[in-house]
Scaffold this motif. Structure first.
Motif, PDB file in Angstrom:
ATOM      1  N   THR A 220       0.813  -1.215   0.000  1.00  0.00           N
ATOM      2  CA  THR A 220       0.000   0.000   0.000  1.00  0.00           C
ATOM      3  C   THR A 220       0.851   1.271   0.000  1.00  0.00           C
ATOM      4  O   THR A 220       0.318   2.377  -0.105  1.00  0.00           O
ATOM      5  CB  THR A 220      -0.929   0.032   1.227  1.00  0.00           C
ATOM      6  N   ASP A 334      -4.620   1.598  -0.075  1.00  0.00           N
ATOM      7  CA  ASP A 334      -4.438   1.895  -1.489  1.00  0.00           C
ATOM      8  C   ASP A 334      -5.810   2.235  -2.070  1.00  0.00           C
ATOM      9  O   ASP A 334      -6.712   1.399  -2.090  1.00  0.00           O
ATOM     10  CB  ASP A 334      -3.826   0.673  -2.185  1.00  0.00           C
ATOM     11  N   THR A 337      -7.680  -0.069  -4.611  1.00  0.00           N
ATOM     12  CA  THR A 337      -8.226  -1.390  -4.274  1.00  0.00           C
ATOM     13  C   THR A 337      -9.730  -1.364  -4.050  1.00  0.00           C
ATOM     14  O   THR A 337     -10.367  -2.415  -3.988  1.00  0.00           O
ATOM     15  CB  THR A 337      -7.550  -1.952  -3.015  1.00  0.00           C
ATOM     16  N   THR A 360      -3.455   6.319  -0.300  1.00  0.00           N
ATOM     17  CA  THR A 360      -2.410   6.518  -1.295  1.00  0.00           C
ATOM     18  C   THR A 360      -2.965   6.265  -2.696  1.00  0.00           C
ATOM     19  O   THR A 360      -4.013   5.645  -2.861  1.00  0.00           O
ATOM     20  CB  THR A 360      -1.224   5.570  -1.044  1.00  0.00           C
ATOM     21  N   LYS A 361      -2.255   6.755  -3.703  1.00  0.00           N
ATOM     22  CA  LYS A 361      -2.592   6.558  -5.115  1.00  0.00           C
ATOM     23  C   LYS A 361      -3.988   7.079  -5.453  1.00  0.00           C
ATOM     24  O   LYS A 361      -4.666   6.540  -6.328  1.00  0.00           O
ATOM     25  CB  LYS A 361      -2.478   5.072  -5.488  1.00  0.00           C
TER      26      LYS A 361
END
Length: 409
Positions: A220, A334, A337, A360-361
């Motif tokens: 992650t 993440d 996901t 994140t992301k």
């Protein structure tokens, strides 16, 4: 008389024989012919000193008398003679890493709004397009629901939002684009939440440093997030100690130490495969000894399906709390996901008391609704978001800037 002549002849014969022997021996001592120009040059070791007839004529060299030879002074005689160590001369000391000055954390999300908007626009634009239809029939409202569910907003939040939009659109009557944008912005802000405390708790209220533990599943970006969070804190004028309690991944401690060195933060680490709880304990102990403001503890990435590893995470928490209460436990998820991140969040929340979420992301997904879903699932706010690979692309979450990115210009 004959005897004298005979003696002279014998003497001449003897002299001739001796001369022949000398000439013969000298011919044997001639040097071999020079090698042809094409032959390789071979460096031979120095010859032994010559004696007798083969000795070279000594060269004239200037010589000094004993009166001309000066004696060293008392200071020169006492000073040690510097002897150069060839090994040390060849091995140059590595240059100390240059300390960076991170940019201020305030306003980062606004600065990165364009990057966020590129991936989130499909949600906002899709909703505005549907709400702009002249007749909002049941099929249109079903499309609005589907758009929200596809963006991972979650079933319950989606139903709430659609009901409020239905009521407000009915009251509004005629709908201009600006009115629709204002309406949607207000409702999304209500859904995301503007009254939640999103500040990362880094002050213990005691004489000890604030302690923040970072947890999450493998992959992650947990260690990277810990390093970036150190930059956020240093940018705000805090002194930081990092605890590399992820001892299961070989490069984790090196990676975290590199992040720390770039901003002048010290990293406490242990042997690979060592006890994570012990390292976390030592990190807090060092933070107290150094008078640091914050101690950040990076834990090993746990698979939420592995009961033993999750139990160990609980042990790390208990050991650290021997120094005092943990001020913040951040769960790194993440954003790409989607709903699987919610499953992870539930299991972590059962083992440790999650106080905040790091997504994140977030710039790499069109499913920005995960912000709403994970907050609703855990009852804790999203406090930080990652919007890129840059060292300063971790930003405090700001609901207004996020919703503006969802809707677009």
């Amino acid at each position: 008389m004959e005897f004298v002549i005979l003696a002279v002849v014998i003497a001449l014969v003897a002299v001739g024989a001796i001369s022949g022997l000398v000439i013969s021996s000298r011919k044997k001592k001639q040097l071999p012919p020079a090698a042809p120009p094409s032959a390789p040059t071979i460096t031979a070791p120095p010859a032994e000193p010559h004696v007798g007839d083969e000795a070279e004529t000594p060269r004239e060299e200037p010589r000094r008398t004993i009166e001309e030879v000066g004696l060293p002074s008392a200071e020169e005689a006492d000073s040690p003679v510097a002897v150069e160590d060839p090994v040390a001369a060849e091995a140059e000391a590595p240059a100390a890493p240059e300390i960076e000055t991170p940019e201020p954390a305030a306003g980062r999300l606004v600065r990165l709004r364009a990057r966020l908007a590129r991936s989130q626009n499909s949600l906002g634009k899709g909703l505005l397009t549907l709400l702009s239809r002249e007749h909002l029939d049941e099929d249109t409202w079903e499309e609005i629901e589907e758009t929200l569910l596809t963006a991972d907003v979650g079933v319950a939040p989606t139903q709430e939002l659609v009901e409020r939009l239905r009521e407000r659109v009915k009251v509004l009557g005629t709908r201009t684009p600006d009115e629709l944008r204002t309406l949607l912005r207000e409702e999304l802000l209500t859904l995301v939440g503007t009254d939640l405390d999103r500040a990362v708790k880094t002050e213990s209220g005691l004489d000890t440093p604030g302690v923040v533990m970072v947890v999450g599943v493998n992959g992650t970006g947990k260690t990277t997030t810990t390093g970036k969070l150190a930059r956020v804190l240093v940018a705000d004028g805090r002194s930081v100690v990092l605890g590399a309690a992820d001892t299961f991944r070989a490069a984790a401690a090196d990676q975290l130490q590199t992040w720390g060195e770039r901003v002048g933060a010290r990293t406490v680490r242990g042997p690979e495969g060592g006890d994570p709880a012990s390292i976390a304990f030592d990190a807090v102990k060092e933070g107290i000894a150094e008078g640091a403001d914050v101690v950040l503890i990076d834990t090993a990435g746990r698979l939420h399906t592995k009961t033993g590893l999750m139990d160990e995470l609980g042990k790390v928490k208990r050991v650290v709390e021997k120094h005092g209460p943990l001020d913040e436990i951040l769960l790194v998820l993440d954003a790409t996901t989607g709903q699987n991140g919610l499953v992870q969040a539930r299991v972590f929340a059962e083992v440790v008391d999650i106080t905040g979420i790091v997504l994140t992301k977030l710039d790499g997904t069109a499913k920005g609704g995960i912000v709403v879903a994970v907050q609703r699932e855990l009852g804790v706010p999203v406090k930080l978001v990652g919007l890129g690979e840059g060292p300063d692309d971790l930003a405090p979450f700001e609901p207004e800037a996020f919703v503006d990115a969802l809707i677009g210009d």
